[in-house]
Scaffold this motif. Structure first.
Motif, short mmCIF file in Angstrom:
data_model
loop_
_atom_site.label_atom_id
_atom_site.label_comp_id
_atom_site.label_asym_id
_atom_site.label_seq_id
_atom_site.Cartn_x
_atom_site.Cartn_y
_atom_site.Cartn_z
N ILE A 92 0.84 -1.19 0.00
CA ILE A 92 0.00 0.00 0.00
C ILE A 92 0.88 1.25 0.00
N GLY A 93 1.99 1.16 0.75
CA GLY A 93 2.88 2.32 0.84
C GLY A 93 3.49 2.71 -0.49
N SER A 94 3.54 1.75 -1.41
CA SER A 94 4.15 2.07 -2.71
C SER A 94 3.26 2.99 -3.52
N PHE A 95 1.99 3.11 -3.12
CA PHE A 95 1.05 3.90 -3.91
C PHE A 95 1.52 5.34 -4.09
N TRP A 96 1.85 5.98 -2.98
CA TRP A 96 2.26 7.38 -3.11
C TRP A 96 3.63 7.51 -3.77
N VAL A 97 4.41 6.42 -3.69
CA VAL A 97 5.71 6.46 -4.36
C VAL A 97 5.49 6.47 -5.88
N PHE A 98 4.55 5.63 -6.31
CA PHE A 98 4.20 5.64 -7.73
C PHE A 98 3.72 7.03 -8.15
N LEU A 99 2.87 7.59 -7.31
CA LEU A 99 2.33 8.91 -7.58
C LEU A 99 3.46 9.93 -7.71
N SER A 100 4.37 9.86 -6.74
CA SER A 100 5.44 10.83 -6.70
C SER A 100 6.38 10.69 -7.90
N VAL A 101 6.70 9.45 -8.22
CA VAL A 101 7.63 9.25 -9.33
C VAL A 101 6.95 9.63 -10.65
N TRP A 102 5.64 9.44 -10.69
CA TRP A 102 4.89 9.87 -11.88
C TRP A 102 4.98 11.39 -12.04
N MET A 103 4.82 12.08 -10.92
CA MET A 103 4.90 13.54 -10.97
C MET A 103 6.29 14.00 -11.37
N ILE A 104 7.30 13.33 -10.81
CA ILE A 104 8.68 13.71 -11.15
C ILE A 104 8.93 13.50 -12.65
#
Lengths: 386, 388
Positions: A52-64
């Motif tokens: 579940i924690g990877s969700f915001w990581v995906f979001l963040s890397v997508w934004m980057i």
């Protein structure tokens, strides 16, 4: 400046290079403690935390990645003044962007120190008992310094080369340890209040930090390759490895025992017997490989930091070589700052939460500013034209 | 040229730094301990007596043929006392020329007396010590633990190697549980189960596996014999256990021996099981082990003069009854005498009935009266080389 431009055209990162750059930066010291920290709050369901924690990581890397798409070929350091300033006032942009850039670089610097310290701590407590911690940290820094002597393409190739070396042993250990699994240990599937889920996920934050180096390195992505794809692959691999390791820890030890061991993954390696008894004591082999994993974390973060400084001051490779050597000295003392093992874990936890704010905050803020100022479409046109 | 030299110097620094040989210690500069035994000092209850077995490499007969005098000389046994095991180890170090090395320790023998007092304080040191391997075998010894190290088995040069082979072979055959230090740690930490360890007895020249020492928390509460241990192995680990020897009913001095080959056990938890004449309105949890044994008849000492089909049927019911009786005896011992859940029923309950059972009950108190039963299915496959 022109010389730099030339080298940039040559040094483009392939999809696989970007993926391994992200994944190998993520997989580092966190993997040793993750089963304990996540199951501390989530008990049997600890393995849900990295998922579940990877969700915001995906979001963040997508934004980057999206942010980098707006400014192709430019690093975070280079496009920051453009985002904040205007053609009329380039100086203003430079000053306005400075807090973000410095905050970002400082974070990279500090996290390098803590990762090196945790690495030294593990080595000193488990294998090289009489070696001074300082020596282990210095040797790690020397290796990172060697990397900093070279241009970015070397960094990409090093990661590409080391990544399989890191990935496969970790996977083999996780899978081999399942032969001792007690599957009832992972049931009941979920029994903690919702608050604990957030606390558990919060524990994974530190293990997931490190991909922020892509703020810089996405600039060198090959034009034909999707940055988003590379980011998702990299994070996906790391998430898979983390989930597997936490799951292995839980089913082999049970969450209660996990709370009592300081380096659960290392203990997992110690209890795992590879069938056939070819290697009876796997931990030495594992640690040897793990050095590579830590090296890619320390060196990538430090390289990003030094490279960022170099761009900030608009200097060449010679500046990078000298400044990296000089800055290792304060870094060494920062690494030795935490007084004991409890301090270290607390420091890494703080760094984790800072990384959360930085990695979500900076790209989000930048994207908002870019959209508000209508820079997005302009960048797209230019890309289409070129 | 200067650059050349500079490179050379850097290389030299790297070569010396990166070998990791800061604290190297060659093999001959260590005193490897193969086994540790912990006893209580007679008359001094506050002291531990630690006995170690150290192999003497030069005395171990190799292919070279030299050395290899009697078995007794291949190891040195030293005893030392201390307030804790680490204290004892430090005292031992004072008597040794090289540094003690516990990385090769394979057996930790603990006397029954110490185990009954609780071994938490002993284990703490071993939990922290990075050299200690989780695959090491802690063993409870009836009587003095040091006696286990002093045996002279003659079949192997080093007594501990003999002991290790005994356990390893036993666990391969499915007759001795492979209960390691790591397992013990996990089981003591886990709130839903209790630990157990192998229980042996040593004499002058021999060692015999006697069953399983049952723990409650870190304290040994008793032991179960080999027959009950085999039932435990079948129900808990799906290991085959030893041969089942049953007197033939109605035949004086006749015995039949059944050798299980494959074990399949399923633990079923029922939440509204009706036991006896209990009312249905009162839902109660219970556990049933369904155990299927496949095996052969390996010995029948009296001819029964019945056709083979009937013989197999008869034997199957006979063995089933015997196995269920054994299991029942095991449950009685564990529940009534020792009150220790080494069967992992608690773990299964927590896993599958967390909300409706585990949250509402205190397993440490409930286990005693929890209804447990075992249902065996015996499948005799072969009769050996004999057709009857």
């Amino acid at each position: 400046m022109s010389q730099k431009q030339v080298s940039r055209d040559i040094n483009t990162f392939s999809l696989w290079q970007q993926t391994s750059l992200i994944a190998s930066t993520l997989i580092g010291v966190g993997v040793l403690t993750l089963p304990r920290t996540t199951s501390a709050k989530l008990y049997e369901a600890g393995w849900l935390a990295p998922l579940i924690g990877s969700f915001w990581v995906f979001l963040s890397v997508w934004m980057i990645a999206k942010l980098s798409d707006r400014f192709p070929g430019k690093t975070f350091i280079e496009y920051s003044p453009i985002v904040w300033g205007s053609a009329k006032h380039p100086r203003l942009g430079r000053w306005l962007s400075l807090p973000w850039v410095i905050g970002y670089l400082l974070f990279l610097y500090l996290s390098t120190a803590i990762v090196a310290r945790v690495f030294g701590e593990v080595v000193v407590t488990s294998v090289l008992l009489d070696t001074p911690l300082e020596v282990i940290i210095i040797t790690m820094f020397l290796l990172a310094q060697m990397l900093c002597m070279h241009e970015v393409d070397v960094l990409a190739r090093i990661n590409e080369l080391l990544f399989p070396l890191i990935l496969f042993p970790v996977l083999v250990i996780a899978i081999a340890s399942f032969q001792k699994a007690e599957w009832n240990n992972m049931l009941p599937l979920y029994r903690v209040p919702g608050r604990a889920l957030f606390e558990g996920i919060y524990e994974t934050v530190y293990s997931f930090s490190g991909y922020e180096i892509m703020l810089i390195f996405y600039a060198y992505a090959h034009e034909n390759q999707s940055k988003v794809k590379a980011g998702f692959y990299g994070i996906g691999i790391a998430t898979f490895v983390y989930t597997l390791i936490v799951l292995a820890g839980i089913v082999v030890f049970g969450y209660e025992e996990l709370q009592r061991v300081s380096w659960p993954t290392l203990e997992l390696v110690k209890t795992t017997q590879v069938p056939g008894l070819i290697l009876e004591r796997l931990e030495s082999a594992f640690l040897a490989v793990w050095v590579a994993a830590v090296f890619t974390t320390v060196a990538n973060a430090y390289y990003a930091f030094v490279y960022g400084l170099r761009q900030l001051f608009n200097k060449g490779i010679q500046f990078q070589r000298i400044i990296s050597a000089i800055l290792f000295i304060p870094l060494f003392f920062i690494a030795l700052w935490p007084q004991n093992i409890v301090d270290i874990f607390r420091a890494s936890s703080y760094l984790g939460i800072i990384s959360l704010y930085l990695n979500l905050g900076i790209p989000l803020l930048y994207l908002l500013v870019v959209f508000a100022r209508g820079m997005g479409s302009k960048a797209k046109e230019r890309k289409a034209g070129g | 040229m200067a650059k050349h030299w500079c490179r050379f110097a850097v290389l030299l620094v790297f070569v010396t730094m990166l070998t990791g040989c800061w604290d190297r210690r060659e093999l001959e500069e260590r005193t490897s301990v193969l086994a540790v035994a912990v006893d209580i000092v007679e008359g001094r209850e506050d002291l531990y007596k630690m006995t170690v077995q150290i192999p003497i490499p030069i005395k171990i007969a190799g292919s070279s043929g030299q050395g290899g005098g009697g078995n007794s000389d291949a190891v040195k046994i030293m005893s030392v006392t201390g307030r804790t095991v680490t204290d004892a180890a430090n005292n031992l170090q004072l008597r040794l020329n090289q540094k003690l090395f516990l990385g090769h320790t394979r057996v930790l023998a603990i006397s029954e007396e110490v185990a009954k007092r609780g071994i938490q304080d002993i284990m703490d040191g071993y939990r922290r010590e990075p050299q200690i391997r989780r695959l090491m075998w802690p063993i409870i010894v009836k009587g003095e633990a040091a006696s286990l190290l002093k045996i002279k088995p003659q079949l192997a040069q080093i007594p501990v190697v003999f002991l290790m082979d005994l356990i390893e072979n036993g666990s391969k055959m499915g007759t001795i549980p492979d209960q390691t230090l790591g397992d013990y740690f996990n089981q003591t930490s886990n709130k839903s189960m209790e630990p157990f360890l192998n229980y042996v007895q040593a004499s002058e020249s021999e060692v015999r596996w006697k069953g399983i020492a049952v723990f409650r928390g870190h304290k040994m509460v008793g032991a179960i014999n080999d027959i009950q241990s085999w039932s435990l192995l079948q129900l808990r680990n799906e290991q085959r256990g030893g041969d089942v020897i049953i007197p033939l009913p109605g035949e004086q001095g006749g015995f039949v021996t059944f050798r299980p080959h494959f074990v399949k056990t399923k633990l079923k938890l029922n939440d509204s099981h009706v036991l006896g004449n209990q009312k249905k309105s009162n839902p109660q949890h219970s556990a049933t082990f369904y155990c299927e044994l496949q095996g052969d008849i390996v010995e029948v000492t009296k001819d029964l003069h019945i056709p083979p089909e009937e013989f197999i049927k008869k034997m199957q019911t006979l063995i089933k009854k015997e196995m269920e009786n054994r299991a029942k005896k095991l449950f009685t011992q564990l529940q009534k005498d020792y009150n220790s859940d080494i069967l992992r029923i608690g773990l299964a309950l927590r896993a599958h009935h967390y909300r409706d059972y585990w949250e509402k009950h205190d397993w440490k108190k409930e286990f005693k009266d929890f209804p447990v039963e075992a249902v065996y299915t015996i499948k005799i496959r072969r009769l050996g080389m004999e057709m009857q």
